[in-house]
Write a protein that holds these residues in place. Structure first.
Motif, PDB file in Angstrom:
ATOM      1  N   ALA A  45       0.832  -1.212   0.000  1.00 23.59           N
ATOM      2  CA  ALA A  45       0.000   0.000   0.000  1.00 23.59           C
ATOM      3  C   ALA A  45       0.862   1.256   0.000  1.00 23.59           C
ATOM      4  N   ARG A  46       1.917   1.239   0.797  1.00 20.25           N
ATOM      5  CA  ARG A  46       2.831   2.393   0.840  1.00 20.25           C
ATOM      6  C   ARG A  46       3.551   2.566  -0.511  1.00 20.25           C
ATOM      7  N   ALA A  47       3.885   1.456  -1.142  1.00 19.74           N
ATOM      8  CA  ALA A  47       4.534   1.544  -2.456  1.00 19.74           C
ATOM      9  C   ALA A  47       3.581   2.185  -3.468  1.00 19.74           C
ATOM     10  N   ALA A  48       2.316   1.806  -3.405  1.00 19.32           N
ATOM     11  CA  ALA A  48       1.322   2.408  -4.298  1.00 19.32           C
ATOM     12  C   ALA A  48       1.232   3.911  -4.066  1.00 19.32           C
ATOM     13  N   LEU A  49       1.239   4.329  -2.801  1.00 21.72           N
ATOM     14  CA  LEU A  49       1.157   5.754  -2.481  1.00 21.72           C
ATOM     15  C   LEU A  49       2.423   6.502  -2.905  1.00 21.72           C
ATOM     16  N   HIS A  50       3.558   5.841  -2.807  1.00 21.66           N
ATOM     17  CA  HIS A  50       4.811   6.485  -3.228  1.00 21.66           C
ATOM     18  C   HIS A  50       4.782   6.756  -4.725  1.00 21.66           C
ATOM     19  N   LEU A  51       4.275   5.787  -5.485  1.00 19.32           N
ATOM     20  CA  LEU A  51       4.227   5.937  -6.935  1.00 19.32           C
ATOM     21  C   LEU A  51       3.119   6.892  -7.377  1.00 19.32           C
ATOM     22  N   ARG A  52       2.023   6.904  -6.605  1.00 17.22           N
ATOM     23  CA  ARG A  52       0.879   7.746  -6.960  1.00 17.22           C
ATOM     24  C   ARG A  52       0.313   8.346  -5.679  1.00 17.22           C
ATOM     25  N   PRO A  53       0.843   9.480  -5.229  1.00 17.64           N
ATOM     26  CA  PRO A  53       0.458  10.045  -3.928  1.00 17.64           C
ATOM     27  C   PRO A  53      -1.037  10.324  -3.772  1.00 17.64           C
ATOM     28  N   GLY A  54      -1.747  10.547  -4.852  1.00 17.82           N
ATOM     29  CA  GLY A  54      -3.171  10.836  -4.733  1.00 17.82           C
ATOM     30  C   GLY A  54      -4.069   9.619  -4.803  1.00 17.82           C
ATOM     31  N   HIS A  55      -3.510   8.425  -4.641  1.00 18.33           N
ATOM     32  CA  HIS A  55      -4.294   7.187  -4.739  1.00 18.33           C
ATOM     33  C   HIS A  55      -5.092   7.025  -3.441  1.00 18.33           C
ATOM     34  N   VAL A  56      -6.353   7.456  -3.456  1.00 21.83           N
ATOM     35  CA  VAL A  56      -7.147   7.519  -2.227  1.00 21.83           C
ATOM     36  C   VAL A  56      -7.431   6.125  -1.670  1.00 21.83           C
ATOM     37  N   ASP A  57      -7.727   5.165  -2.529  1.00 24.05           N
ATOM     38  CA  ASP A  57      -8.006   3.814  -2.033  1.00 24.05           C
ATOM     39  C   ASP A  57      -6.790   3.233  -1.315  1.00 24.05           C
ATOM     40  N   ALA A  58      -5.612   3.475  -1.862  1.00 29.39           N
ATOM     41  CA  ALA A  58      -4.384   3.008  -1.207  1.00 29.39           C
ATOM     42  C   ALA A  58      -4.179   3.734   0.115  1.00 29.39           C
ATOM     43  N   ALA A  59      -4.506   5.017   0.153  1.00 31.96           N
ATOM     44  CA  ALA A  59      -4.372   5.781   1.395  1.00 31.96           C
ATOM     45  C   ALA A  59      -5.294   5.232   2.481  1.00 31.96           C
ATOM     46  N   LEU A  60      -6.546   4.944   2.119  1.00 36.38           N
ATOM     47  CA  LEU A  60      -7.488   4.403   3.103  1.00 36.38           C
ATOM     48  C   LEU A  60      -7.018   3.050   3.625  1.00 36.38           C
ATOM     49  N   LEU A  61      -6.519   2.210   2.720  1.00 37.29           N
ATOM     50  CA  LEU A  61      -6.034   0.902   3.146  1.00 37.29           C
ATOM     51  C   LEU A  61      -4.805   1.040   4.033  1.00 37.29           C
ATOM     52  N   ALA A  62      -3.870   1.897   3.644  1.00 38.91           N
ATOM     53  CA  ALA A  62      -2.658   2.086   4.444  1.00 38.91           C
ATOM     54  C   ALA A  62      -3.000   2.638   5.824  1.00 38.91           C
ATOM     55  N   ALA A  63      -3.899   3.609   5.881  1.00 36.62           N
ATOM     56  CA  ALA A  63      -4.272   4.195   7.167  1.00 36.62           C
ATOM     57  C   ALA A  63      -4.932   3.153   8.069  1.00 36.62           C
ATOM     58  N   PRO A  87     -15.142  11.770  -2.978  1.00 36.71           N
ATOM     59  CA  PRO A  87     -16.277  10.960  -2.500  1.00 36.71           C
ATOM     60  C   PRO A  87     -15.950  10.087  -1.288  1.00 36.71           C
ATOM     61  N   ALA A  88     -14.682   9.706  -1.122  1.00 31.90           N
ATOM     62  CA  ALA A  88     -14.287   8.864   0.005  1.00 31.90           C
ATOM     63  C   ALA A  88     -13.950   9.662   1.255  1.00 31.90           C
ATOM     64  N   TYR A  89     -14.089  10.985   1.202  1.00 30.53           N
ATOM     65  CA  TYR A  89     -13.721  11.786   2.381  1.00 30.53           C
ATOM     66  C   TYR A  89     -14.489  11.395   3.638  1.00 30.53           C
ATOM     67  N   PRO A  90     -15.804  11.161   3.589  1.00 28.93           N
ATOM     68  CA  PRO A  90     -16.489  10.761   4.828  1.00 28.93           C
ATOM     69  C   PRO A  90     -15.878   9.517   5.473  1.00 28.93           C
ATOM     70  N   GLU A  91     -15.521   8.523   4.656  1.00 19.43           N
ATOM     71  CA  GLU A  91     -14.876   7.323   5.198  1.00 19.43           C
ATOM     72  C   GLU A  91     -13.544   7.672   5.854  1.00 19.43           C
ATOM     73  N   ALA A  92     -12.788   8.536   5.217  1.00 19.67           N
ATOM     74  CA  ALA A  92     -11.496   8.946   5.771  1.00 19.67           C
ATOM     75  C   ALA A  92     -11.681   9.731   7.061  1.00 19.67           C
ATOM     76  N   ALA A  93     -12.673  10.619   7.098  1.00 22.98           N
ATOM     77  CA  ALA A  93     -12.899  11.432   8.298  1.00 22.98           C
ATOM     78  C   ALA A  93     -13.343  10.561   9.471  1.00 22.98           C
ATOM     79  N   ILE A  94     -14.196   9.584   9.198  1.00 22.64           N
ATOM     80  CA  ILE A  94     -14.638   8.679  10.265  1.00 22.64           C
ATOM     81  C   ILE A  94     -13.458   7.859  10.775  1.00 22.64           C
ATOM     82  N   GLY A  95     -12.624   7.379   9.846  1.00 29.76           N
ATOM     83  CA  GLY A  95     -11.434   6.638  10.260  1.00 29.76           C
ATOM     84  C   GLY A  95     -10.489   7.505  11.070  1.00 29.76           C
ATOM     85  N   ARG A  96     -10.326   8.754  10.648  1.00 30.31           N
ATOM     86  CA  ARG A  96      -9.440   9.672  11.383  1.00 30.31           C
ATOM     87  C   ARG A  96      -9.990   9.947  12.780  1.00 30.31           C
ATOM     88  N   ALA A  97     -11.313  10.091  12.888  1.00 32.93           N
ATOM     89  CA  ALA A  97     -11.907  10.310  14.211  1.00 32.93           C
ATOM     90  C   ALA A  97     -11.625   9.134  15.137  1.00 32.93           C
TER      91      ALA A  97
END
Length: 323
Positions: A45-63, A87-97
């Motif tokens: 997941a981190r490798a995916a984010l390194h190659l494509r920093p805006g990959h939201v699905d990879a960010a959610l999985l990594a987090a 569109p995935a921001y609510p999922e990210a915000a809930i995870g961050r909370a």
């Protein structure tokens, strides 16, 4: 047909080899997540984010993986990279909370969820997340009100919504609103008749209140059948027998409960009480000492110490007389 006509179709998932490699790493990360150690999935997941920093699905999985590993600060940082307009921001915000509450930044978590609710006031999942945060902080009135808003926001009530009624029932029960709480517990069971947590909570509450005892005991038995290795549910069954004066029947489930949760002060205390009532007083005192060693709440510690001084019979007599 478009390709044959000479048109160059636009690509929105992958726009080059670097992004293609990122997608491969993300796909592998998602595939191995849950099948191997979190570390392996996190590397991909981190490798995916390194190659494509805006990959939201990879960010959610990594987090999510970082949170599972207790790396809360890193998880917070990754969740924070998801844009507010995605569109995935609510999922990210809930995870961050969730992460913020794990590091005891409770006020920040609540404010984040409240701002999310303000932007999407009729989203039942977001309302439920805020209500659950209130419930975890034992802010029962706010939890009840927000769970009610989540239920009202549902276009229709489905089987999976048993958890909303169950959670609101707990918030109501903790405020002393028993009739409303019982109605919610029973609605949860109407939606999911064999749900062990609901059966256990309602059955135990009825036993404690001295109401509908036969029905309550059957509920707890069904909860045990559904989750036979849950120490807390076994404790409920044993304690139900204890409250009904069926002390011999209480011994076996209580012993199993303490085997499953050997360091729980309440369970060890309960086992001591049951041993006392069946005449095994030396073992009762041993269990009470064990319970004290596991750091019970101050009121419980005081009561256990009193039992060690004068025995359970005297303590019960004192309590019956208002002592």
């Amino acid at each position: 047909r478009r390709i044959r006509s000479g048109e160059v179709p636009p690509y929105d998932l992958v726009n080059g080899p670097r992004e293609g490699a990122a997608e491969v790493f993300f796909t592998v990360a998602a595939a191995v997540s849950g099948e191997t150690t979190n570390t392996n999935a996190l590397v991909y997941a981190r490798a995916a984010l390194h190659l494509r920093p805006g990959h939201v699905d990879a960010a959610l999985l990594a987090a999510d993986l970082l949170e599972a590993e207790g790396q809360h600060d890193l998880a917070d940082a990754v969740y924070s990279t998801v844009p507010v307009d995605h569109p995935a921001y609510p999922e990210a915000a809930i995870g961050r909370a969730e992460v913020l509450m794990a590091i005891e930044r409770n006020d920040d978590a609540i404010e984040l969820l409240k701002s999310l609710v303000a932007s999407r006031p009729n989203d039942p999942d977001i309302l439920s997340a805020l209500a659950t945060a209130y419930r975890r902080l034992e802010r029962w009135a706010e939890a009840e009100e927000t769970y009610s808003r989540a239920i009202d926001a549902k276009p229709r009530i489905e089987t999976r919504d048993w958890s909303l009624f169950y959670a609101r029932a707990i918030a109501r029960e903790r405020q002393g609103k028993w009739e409303a709480a019982e109605a919610d517990f029973r609605k949860a069971l109407e939606l999911n008749p064999d749900q062990p947590s609901v059966l256990n909570y309602l059955g135990y509450s009825l036993i404690e209140r001295g109401e509908k005892l036969d029905e309550a005991l059957e509920m707890i038995k069904r909860a045990v059948a559904g989750r036979p290795d849950d120490g807390y549910i076994l404790d409920s069954l044993a304690w139900a027998y204890f409250k009904l004066g069926r002390y011999d029947e209480a011994v076996e489930p209580m012993e199993r409960a303490t085997e499953l949760l050997p360091s729980d002060p309440i369970l060890n205390d309960h086992l001591g009480d049951i041993y006392w009532m069946v005449g095994r007083k030396r073992e009762a005192r041993f269990q009470w000492r064990r319970a004290l060693s596991f750091g019970p709440e101050p009121d419980e510690a005081k009561r256990i110490s009193r039992k060690l001084e004068v025995g359970l019979d005297q303590v019960l007599a004192e309590e019956a007389n208002g002592g």
